[in-house]
Design a protein around this motif. Sequence first.
Motif, PDB file in Angstrom:
ATOM      1  N   ASP A  15       0.827  -1.208   0.000  1.00 46.44           N
ATOM      2  CA  ASP A  15       0.000   0.000   0.000  1.00 46.44           C
ATOM      3  C   ASP A  15       0.864   1.262   0.000  1.00 46.44           C
ATOM      4  OD1 ASP A  15      -2.321  -1.467   0.006  1.00 46.44           O
ATOM      5  OD2 ASP A  15      -2.970  -0.872   2.013  1.00 46.44           O
ATOM      6  N   ARG A  17       3.920   1.684  -1.126  1.00 40.74           N
ATOM      7  CA  ARG A  17       4.562   1.884  -2.432  1.00 40.74           C
ATOM      8  C   ARG A  17       3.539   2.344  -3.474  1.00 40.74           C
ATOM      9  NH1 ARG A  17       9.642   0.824  -1.741  1.00 40.74           N
ATOM     10  NH2 ARG A  17      10.356  -0.802  -0.297  1.00 40.74           N
ATOM     11  N   ARG A  18       2.315   1.907  -3.311  1.00 37.84           N
ATOM     12  CA  ARG A  18       1.245   2.332  -4.224  1.00 37.84           C
ATOM     13  C   ARG A  18       0.908   3.814  -4.023  1.00 37.84           C
ATOM     14  NH1 ARG A  18      -4.663  -0.628  -4.133  1.00 37.84           N
ATOM     15  NH2 ARG A  18      -5.814   0.899  -5.402  1.00 37.84           N
ATOM     16  N   ARG A  21       3.964   6.236  -4.952  1.00 36.25           N
ATOM     17  CA  ARG A  21       4.639   5.937  -6.223  1.00 36.25           C
ATOM     18  C   ARG A  21       5.129   7.193  -6.952  1.00 36.25           C
ATOM     19  NH1 ARG A  21      -0.769   4.930  -6.800  1.00 36.25           N
ATOM     20  NH2 ARG A  21      -1.923   6.094  -8.386  1.00 36.25           N
TER      21      ARG A  21
END
Length: 220
Positions: A15, A17-18, A21
């Motif tokens: 989550d 890294r999402r 990003r």
Amino acid sequence: MGLIVLQTDETLEGDMRRVLRDDPTPLYVSRIPSAPQVSSETLGAMSGDLKTAAGLLPDARPYRVVGYGCTSASAVIGSEKVQQIVQTACDVAHVTNPLRATIACAADLGISKLALVSPYVEEVNVPLRAAFAQAGLSTDAFGSFQEAEEAKVVRISAASLLEAGRRLGADSAVEGVFLSCTNLRTLDVIPRLSEALGKPVLSSNQALAWHMMRLNMHEC
């Protein structure tokens, strides 16, 4: 930025890294031993491993912010103690966690009455709700799945989260909804639930990412 993730957590790292990003800041991750059963005893025990976990983050340069990824343990241990432990092992300006981050996010949105959707057993819910109350956030609208096994928490379905959030968030006194626990899969639930209720919806991972970005940008 640094992130300390529970050994049993299957959700937070992905989550983060999402959500981050598009943020150019490097994110370094360490893991901390955590028990398969969630109780006030197992959560409090993590304080003994927190210094080691923080010390395993790369130390070539100082950190602007380190996040400790456990909402309920932060309530049991205390956000100030978490910060003190992490700062003894890591050169970091700011330390946050999902509890501290949610309090900051609610303040930013002007929210003082949250509907709390929890996966935890009651002995864990009590200190969490007390921590919110101490920060001026009421959680009178409250519901829990009463799940003690981390492996089952992560598999609570989106449909179940939506149903619980809609039921609790429909209370006219509620100003927003909080989905608690870094292991819950909430990112895709948040926009659907917010649209259905017409109210802000927060989650442990979303709030932690938001607060870490704010702290990294010197905004608070």
